[in-house]
Design a protein around this motif. Structure first.
Motif, short mmCIF file in Angstrom:
data_model
loop_
_atom_site.label_atom_id
_atom_site.label_comp_id
_atom_site.label_asym_id
_atom_site.label_seq_id
_atom_site.Cartn_x
_atom_site.Cartn_y
_atom_site.Cartn_z
N LYS A 29 0.93 -1.08 -0.31
CA LYS A 29 0.00 -0.10 -0.13
C LYS A 29 0.97 1.04 -0.12
CE LYS A 29 -3.82 2.36 2.55
NZ LYS A 29 -4.48 2.32 3.59
N VAL A 41 1.32 -4.67 3.76
CA VAL A 41 0.34 -4.71 4.40
C VAL A 41 -0.23 -6.24 4.52
CG1 VAL A 41 -0.68 -2.30 3.90
CG2 VAL A 41 -1.35 -4.21 2.51
N HIS A 79 3.54 -3.77 7.86
CA HIS A 79 3.82 -2.46 8.36
C HIS A 79 5.13 -1.91 7.92
CE1 HIS A 79 -0.21 -2.85 9.74
NE2 HIS A 79 0.09 -3.72 10.70
#
Length: 123
Positions: A29, A41, A79
């Motif tokens: 992302k 992600v 992340h």
């Protein structure tokens, strides 16, 4: 989305022994207002990879197949921003996505134009 294709029967031969070849997928992302680079992600193998790909297709997210890149990206944490040394490779994927989005928009506009012409009026 970058999947790595698996063998149709789920197995591949390697150096005289059987090695299970499972599909892998990594989802990225990119929101330049939040992060300096794309972020991992989702990632997974086998059933998880299939689910990532299914959700991407349902959401209309373009899917780019690149087994080498997915192998590298799968080593990143969820992340985690992609590191600078991968910027060039990911830039190629983003170019693919932007082109796909533009082409989809053009096809949609053509379909809308054809539909309005068929109805006998123009908005």
């Amino acid at each position: 989305m970058t999947p790595s294709p698996g063998e149709s029967n789920g197995r591949a031969k390697s150096a005289g022994r059987q090695k299970i070849s499972r599909k892998q997928a990594v989802a990225l992302k990119y929101d330049p207002l939040v992060h300096a680079a794309p972020v991992v992600v989702a990632k997974g193998k086998g059933v998880v990879a299939e689910e990532i790909l299914r959700r991407a297709r349902e959401a209309g997210v373009p899917i780019q197949e690149d087994p080498s890149l997915v192998e590298v990206l799968s080593k990143l944490d969820i992340h985690q921003e992609i590191p600078p040394e991968l910027y060039r490779l990911v830039a190629e994927i983003l170019t693919f996505i932007y082109r796909s989005d533009r082409q989809a928009g053009e096809r949609l506009a053509q379909a809308e134009q054809a539909r309005s012409g068929r109805d006998g009026y123009a908005p």
